[in-house]
Scaffold this active site. Structure first.
Site, mmCIF file in Angstrom:
data_model
loop_
_atom_site.group_PDB
_atom_site.id
_atom_site.type_symbol
_atom_site.label_atom_id
_atom_site.label_comp_id
_atom_site.label_asym_id
_atom_site.label_seq_id
_atom_site.Cartn_x
_atom_site.Cartn_y
_atom_site.Cartn_z
ATOM 1 N N LEU A 56 -43.822 46.222 -42.711
ATOM 2 C CA LEU A 56 -43.207 46.471 -44.019
ATOM 3 C C LEU A 56 -41.855 45.777 -44.087
ATOM 4 O O LEU A 56 -40.943 46.086 -43.323
ATOM 5 C CB LEU A 56 -43.062 47.972 -44.255
ATOM 6 N N ARG B 113 -28.035 48.390 -47.971
ATOM 7 C CA ARG B 113 -26.889 48.749 -47.135
ATOM 8 C C ARG B 113 -26.358 47.562 -46.321
ATOM 9 O O ARG B 113 -25.292 47.637 -45.736
ATOM 10 C CB ARG B 113 -27.270 49.922 -46.212
ATOM 11 N N ALA C 241 -9.778 4.757 -21.076
ATOM 12 C CA ALA C 241 -9.267 5.779 -21.988
ATOM 13 C C ALA C 241 -9.131 5.231 -23.397
ATOM 14 O O ALA C 241 -8.676 4.111 -23.599
ATOM 15 C CB ALA C 241 -7.909 6.274 -21.496
ATOM 16 N N TYR D 232 -19.414 1.924 -37.490
ATOM 17 C CA TYR D 232 -19.700 2.174 -38.910
ATOM 18 C C TYR D 232 -18.814 1.280 -39.766
ATOM 19 O O TYR D 232 -17.593 1.315 -39.630
ATOM 20 C CB TYR D 232 -19.429 3.650 -39.201
HETATM 21 C C1 UD1 Z 1 -37.897 54.980 -42.395
HETATM 22 C C2 UD1 Z 1 -38.791 56.221 -42.234
HETATM 23 C C3 UD1 Z 1 -38.092 57.230 -41.337
HETATM 24 C C4 UD1 Z 1 -37.813 56.577 -40.000
HETATM 25 C C5 UD1 Z 1 -37.016 55.305 -40.175
HETATM 26 C C6 UD1 Z 1 -36.931 54.593 -38.844
HETATM 27 C C7 UD1 Z 1 -40.086 56.509 -44.292
HETATM 28 C C8 UD1 Z 1 -40.189 57.226 -45.576
HETATM 29 N N1 UD1 Z 1 -39.037 56.815 -43.547
HETATM 30 O O1 UD1 Z 1 -36.723 55.355 -43.063
HETATM 31 O O2 UD1 Z 1 -38.896 58.367 -41.141
HETATM 32 O O3 UD1 Z 1 -37.123 57.490 -39.181
HETATM 33 O O4 UD1 Z 1 -37.635 54.422 -41.122
HETATM 34 O O5 UD1 Z 1 -36.304 53.366 -38.937
HETATM 35 O O6 UD1 Z 1 -40.952 55.710 -43.992
HETATM 36 N N2 UD1 Z 1 -39.955 48.942 -47.184
HETATM 37 C C9 UD1 Z 1 -40.878 48.279 -47.958
HETATM 38 N N3 UD1 Z 1 -41.094 48.712 -49.237
HETATM 39 C C10 UD1 Z 1 -40.453 49.779 -49.763
HETATM 40 C C11 UD1 Z 1 -39.520 50.457 -48.950
HETATM 41 C C12 UD1 Z 1 -39.298 50.015 -47.648
HETATM 42 O O7 UD1 Z 1 -41.482 47.295 -47.525
HETATM 43 O O8 UD1 Z 1 -40.726 50.095 -50.917
HETATM 44 C C13 UD1 Z 1 -39.716 48.440 -45.795
HETATM 45 C C14 UD1 Z 1 -38.285 47.997 -45.608
HETATM 46 O O9 UD1 Z 1 -38.178 46.600 -45.825
HETATM 47 C C15 UD1 Z 1 -38.023 48.331 -44.146
HETATM 48 C C16 UD1 Z 1 -38.978 49.472 -43.845
HETATM 49 O O10 UD1 Z 1 -39.923 49.490 -44.879
HETATM 50 O O11 UD1 Z 1 -38.304 47.256 -43.286
HETATM 51 C C17 UD1 Z 1 -38.265 50.810 -43.735
HETATM 52 O O12 UD1 Z 1 -37.591 51.076 -44.928
HETATM 53 P P1 UD1 Z 1 -36.178 51.789 -44.920
HETATM 54 O O13 UD1 Z 1 -35.738 51.954 -46.323
HETATM 55 O O14 UD1 Z 1 -35.272 51.111 -43.985
HETATM 56 O O15 UD1 Z 1 -36.583 53.220 -44.344
HETATM 57 P P2 UD1 Z 1 -35.646 54.269 -43.607
HETATM 58 O O16 UD1 Z 1 -34.829 54.981 -44.632
HETATM 59 O O17 UD1 Z 1 -34.954 53.619 -42.503
HETATM 60 CA CA CA Z 2 -34.701 51.468 -41.756
#
Ligand code: UD1
Ligand code: CA
Length: 453
Positions: free
Chosen positions: A8, A15, A379, A386
């Protein structure tokens, strides 16, 4: 048994406060997404699927054909993200590893352990957890009285009691594929955030009375997830330590690993010593018995054996064996120093070959040139390569002696054993064993000496 990873990577990474998609921020020379894919390679059997969204174009460009991409638009949470892979993978794989692209330190072995656990699990999936004092915003693992996993509660919705739980959701899951797709459709929008949480699949399994297994990981460092640039620097430091440790165990000495910056993929031979504040980057390969640094930066360069490289900057350069350069030497693209070349302070070499035993002690610029074996470059010698429009070559034979401050106006050929006087401006070819001198100073008038005091 087909095992496919779904990564994902569509989230905005707000952030990070960056124009660059979060997953493309590099650590030790590779985007974080690349680290995760590399680890997954050792645990999966099929081409990975990456869910892209925010900055999709850039992410897809980086991936090339190393992964299948699916677009998540809009981004409605991790559960919704995982669902996007269904059309590509339904009925095509036995297991699906779902993980997040912002966890670059997870190792291949860890994914393998997760898969092993799931193979023995009669239930639909297994997940990775870690016990830690600092929750870092991770989801909390809530267990039932019998010890099995009951739910993952995200920090934003956790009760104070749940917030105190020290077992955290790392964010790596191994699912039975056919169960996963149906479960994802059953996830409800989280009322607080309006997102579909992947983590809610735990409650779905529990409802169906199916066991969810947890692999409790003991290395918190490996589970660092990157949400801010502070996390990024922490993860990079951890990765750097891991890379350096491996090199040291393979016979490389590092006086101060904390200030030794070696990117992934750099090769270093045994009995080479790396001194502090040294950066080894890109596609760099270093042989045995060298001393590199302190204060050296090397990118895409190849070093033979027994060389000394002190306070130098090399990009796209090749050093053969027993070469000695620096301090303050600069080698640019196409610099090739054959064995026993000595290049002292403040020299620059670009697109040039210095054959065996060439000495170039001080302040020289050598560009688009070939210098024959054992020639001495005085030296301040400069190849004037160029003319404002084009680069021109300079060719110097063997055993030549180029006097200090010679200007070699290219295109130009100097034969074997040719010599130039100090300050010569050479505009015409010089035959073998011939001395040329130019513009000697001549007296023009008497001058008055300034009296002191
Ligand atoms: C998530 C987990 C949390 C875990 C943590 C560990 C969920 C709901 N929560 O939280 O339990 O402890 O990771 O790192 O899964 N992303 C998408 N599409 C979206 C949202 C997110 O592709 O719509 C991807 C982001 O790019 C990222 C990953 O999913 O790579 C995690 O998303 P992020 O928002 O960082 O989740 P956390 O709040 O860290
Ligand atoms: Ca995360």
């Amino acid at each position: 048994m087909k095992i496919t990873a779904v990564l994902l990577a569509a989230g905005q990474g707000t952030r990070m406060k960056s124009d660059l998609p979060k997953v493309l921020h590099p650590l030790c020379g590779r985007p974080m997404l690349g680290h995760v894919l590399e680890a997954l390679k050792t645990a999966t059997t099929e081409k990975p699927v990456v869910v892209v969204g925010h900055g999709a174009e850039q992410v897809e460009k980086y991936l090339g054909d190393s992964a299948e991409c699916v677009l998540q638009e809009p981004q409605l949470g991790t559960g919704h993200a995982a669902m996007q892979a269904e059309s590509l993978l339904r009925d095509k794989t036995d297991y699906v590893i779902v993980t997040y692209a912002d966890m670059p330190l997870l190792r291949g072995e860890t994914f393998q352990r997760l898969i092993e656990t799931q193979r023995l699990n009669p239930g639909p999936f297994s997940l990775l957890t870690v016990i830690a004092d600092d929750p870092r915003g991770f989801g909390r693992i809530v267990r039932k009285a019998d010890g099995t996993v009951w739910a993952i509660v995200e920090e934003v919705v956790a009760t104070p009691e749940q917030q105190a739980i020290k077992e955290l959701n790392v964010g790596a899951y191994c699912f039975k594929a056919d169960w996963l797709w149906d479960a994802l459709h059953r996830i409800r929008k989280n009322p607080k955030k309006g997102e579909y949480y992947l983590t809610d699949v735990v409650e779905l399994a529990v409802k169906d009375d199916l066991p969810v297994q947890a692999v409790v990981h003991d290395d918190f460092i490996e589970t660092i997830g990157i949400n801010t640039r502070v996390h990024l620097s922490e993860a990079e430091a951890a990765l750097r330590a891991r890379i350096n440790r491996e090199h040291m165990l393979n016979g490389v000495s590092m006086m101060d690993p904390a200030s030794t910056y070696v990117e992934v993929g750099v090769k270093i031979g045994r009995d080479t010593t790396i001194l502090p504040n040294t950066y080894l980057q890109g596609n760099t390969e270093i042989g045995e018995g060298n001393v590199i640094g302190p204060n050296t930066l090397m990118r895409d360069s190849r070093i033979g054996n027994r060389c000394k490289v002190l306070a130098a900057m090399l990009e796209g350069a090749v050093l053969e064996d027993d070469v000695d350069i620096g301090p303050f030497a600069r080698l640019r693209k196409g610099a090739h120093l054959k064995s026993h070349v000595h290049m002292g302070n403040f020299g620059e070499v670009k697109d040039s070959t210095l054959h065996e035993g060439v000495k170039m002690g001080h302040f020289s610029y050598i560009g688009n040139a070939t210098i024959g074996a054992n020639t001495n470059i005085g030296a301040g010698t400069i190849t004037c390569n160029y003319d404002g429009e084009k680069k021109h070559p300079t060719e110097i034979g063997e055993d030549a002696f180029i006097g200090s401050d010679t200007m070699l106006v290219a295109p130009l050929k100097l034969g074997d054993g040719a010599r130039t006087g100090a300050g010569a401006v050479v505009t015409k070819n010089v035959p073998d064993d011939t001395l040329v001198v130019g513009m000697p100073a001549r007296a023009i008038r008497k001058v008055e000496r300034k009296k002191k005091g």
